[in-house]
Design an enzyme around this catalytic site. Structure first.
Site, PDB file in Angstrom:
ATOM      1  N   GLU A  86       2.412  -1.980   4.461  1.00 51.70           N
ATOM      2  CA  GLU A  86       1.100  -1.326   4.420  1.00 51.70           C
ATOM      3  C   GLU A  86       1.195  -0.268   3.333  1.00 51.70           C
ATOM      4  OE1 GLU A  86      -1.950   1.411   7.088  1.00 51.70           O
ATOM      5  OE2 GLU A  86       0.060   0.968   7.839  1.00 51.70           O
ATOM      6  N   GLU A  88      -4.063   6.377  -6.875  1.00 52.64           N
ATOM      7  CA  GLU A  88      -4.140   7.014  -5.569  1.00 52.64           C
ATOM      8  C   GLU A  88      -3.562   8.424  -5.649  1.00 52.64           C
ATOM      9  OE1 GLU A  88      -3.206   5.847  -0.953  1.00 52.64           O
ATOM     10  OE2 GLU A  88      -1.667   5.405  -2.451  1.00 52.64           O
ATOM     11  N   LYS A 137      13.299   4.752  10.817  1.00 52.79           N
ATOM     12  CA  LYS A 137      13.582   5.833   9.875  1.00 52.79           C
ATOM     13  C   LYS A 137      12.288   6.587   9.605  1.00 52.79           C
ATOM     14  CE  LYS A 137      13.485   6.558   5.533  1.00 52.79           C
ATOM     15  NZ  LYS A 137      13.175   8.038   5.531  1.00 52.79           N
ATOM     16  N   VAL A 154       7.476   1.962  -3.611  1.00 57.05           N
ATOM     17  CA  VAL A 154       8.596   1.779  -2.685  1.00 57.05           C
ATOM     18  C   VAL A 154       8.478   0.442  -1.961  1.00 57.05           C
ATOM     19  CG1 VAL A 154       9.747   2.714  -0.641  1.00 57.05           C
ATOM     20  CG2 VAL A 154       8.911   4.256  -2.419  1.00 57.05           C
ATOM     21  N   CYS A 213      -4.254   6.490   3.400  1.00 54.24           N
ATOM     22  CA  CYS A 213      -4.413   5.352   2.483  1.00 54.24           C
ATOM     23  C   CYS A 213      -5.828   4.796   2.513  1.00 54.24           C
ATOM     24  CB  CYS A 213      -3.395   4.257   2.818  1.00 54.24           C
ATOM     25  SG  CYS A 213      -3.550   3.599   4.485  1.00 54.24           S
TER      26      CYS A 213
END
Length: 451
Positions: free
Chosen positions: A287, A418, A211, A268, A321
């Site tokens: 991750e 973040e 996805k 999530v 990230c």
């Protein structure tokens, strides 16, 4: 499709005003041809199909906000069809039963096709995600090929171990494919993350449902087409485009998915882990987000440190990230570092990612654009000082000036959370001598404690 091409220096000074249209001619924007959008349907069991519901989602050009294409919006029903195809291909198909060397040969053929279509793939990535084309061609497509070829070479080297037993028994381990893998790909590096998940799954003999992020679905569908051309059997790679709360959640909770791999936000990631545990306790690989520090001491090469800080924060528009978004500089060089940083940012160009002069394109979509701007306002409200940037730029699209804050405190929101955008937090620290030791040359080397 067409759109205006605007480029701006990071400090708000306009560098170039193209004013023309970005279309299928060659010349103004580096001699490329705008990619044709050929694949917009779900890819299930070797065929492109409409979503069961018939719904579509809009893929938008972050340069302008205009719709690039309407893409099939998969949901739970489509995920179930894709998982059924992947399960059939795993339980009864030839891919898991091929030798590792055979799988490796097919994967190398896949890599050849990706390389042959590298320019088209790079253009799709840049169009969909707002990434500078020159960087996308080298970094995104280049790393995708490295990943695919690496795991093609590893496919015939998956083996277990023979164990020495304490009694007269034979003991060994055997590595086998897990089964059906659910692979959920982020929007910041769509092709790279597609292959970082698909490649090892292919090498192991797994089948999969991918996805892609709803913001950047185009490259995954194109890569599914190339996989079929390479000879990967039907049902091995399935691609369901759709939204996280529907399609993504269906993958995480499906009882016939054996492992799920997700790259994205921490929030999530928690939901995926919970859904996986509540269903069949499937293996989960996550991750998630980061807030990495870059620590620069007094003895650093100042020019190199400034270069690394800029690239570490503003590469890929800060949508990474591993961005070193908290920059700690020791007090002895702090003032010089700050001045050189501000001077160098004057040459950083924000604009159309198809313009070869541009360093930074637009944020991926309107939601991320607005999120980053909210963080910038938080920084101003909390008392941080704007050294460069601090506002949107361009007449249209999701462009943000690369923003550097000084006088940042550890408890500020911009220092703790973040941001995933072009925002740097610059902080000063004092180093205390902790001790010395002798070197072979009889020199004395000083060690400082961290910030």
């Amino acid at each position: 499709m067409a759109g205006e091409s605007n480029s701006h220096r990071s400090g708000g000074e306009e560098r170039a005003e193209n004013g023309g249209e970005v279309d299928d001619d060659r010349g103004e924007n580096g001699g490329f041809k705008m990619p044709e959008i050929r694949y917009t349907k779900l890819f299930i069991d070797g065929r492109f199909v409409d979503a069961v519901s018939g719904k579509t989602l809009e893929s938008r050009d972050p340069r302008t906000g205009d719709v690039i294409a309407s893409v099939a919006e998969g949901n739970k029903e489509d995920v179930y069809l894709a998982v059924r195809a992947a399960r059939e291909a795993f339980d009864h198909g030839k891919w898991p039963r091929m030798s590792g060397s055979e799988r490796g040969r097919v994967m190398l053929k896949y890599a050849e096709l990706v390389e042959h279509h590298a320019d088209e793939l790079a253009a799709l990535e840049s169009l969909d995600a707002g990434k500078p084309l020159a960087v996308t061609r080298v970094v995104d497509v280049g790393n995708s090929l490295h990943s695919l070829r690496y795991f093609a070479g590893a496919a015939d080297k998956i083996h277990g171990e023979t164990l020495k037993m304490s009694r007269q028994l034979q003991g060994y381990t055997l590595r086998e494919p897990v089964g059906v893998a659910g692979l959920i790909v982020p929007w910041n590096f769509p092709a790279i993350m597609f292959f970082s998940k698909v490649s090892p799954a292919l090498a192991a003999g797994c089948t999969m449902v991918v996805k892609p992020a709803e913001q950047t679905p185009l490259s995954a569908l194109f890569l599914a087409h190339l996989a079929k051309q390479a000879g990967i059997p039907d049902g091995v790679i399935n691609v369901v485009t759709g939204f996280g709360p529907t399609a993504g959640a269906a993958i995480a909770s499906h009882m016939d998915v054996d492992v799920v791999a997700f790259t994205g936000s921490t929030e999530v990631g928690r939901l995926i882990m919970e859904a996986s545990a509540r269903s069949n306790l499937k293996t989960v690989a996550l991750e998630l987000g980061g807030k990495s520090p870059l620590i620069i001491f007094d003895d650093a090469d100042l020019d190199k440190a400034v270069e690394l800080a800029i690239n570490g924060n503003f590469f890929n528009k800060g949508e990474a990230c591993i961005t070193g978004s908290r920059v700690f500089v020791q007090e002895g060089i702090y003032d010089r570092f700050e001045q050189k940083l501000a001077d160098n940012m004057k040459n950083w160009v924000v604009g159309d990612p198809f313009d070869p002069r541009v360093n930074q394109g637009p944020q991926v979509d309107k939601a991320q654009y607005e999120k980053v701007l909210r963080y910038i306002e938080h920084g101003k409200t909390e008392g941080a000082t704007v050294l460069t940037g601090g506002k949107p730029c361009g007449k249209k699209g999701y462009y943000i000036e690369p923003t550097i804050f000084t006088n940042v405190k550890d408890d500020m929101i911009i220092a703790k959370e973040e941001i995933f955008g072009p925002v740097m937090c610059l902080m000063k620290f004092k180093g205390r001598k902790r001790g010395t030791w002798g070197t072979r040359a009889g020199e004395r080397k000083v060690v400082f404690e961290g910030p």
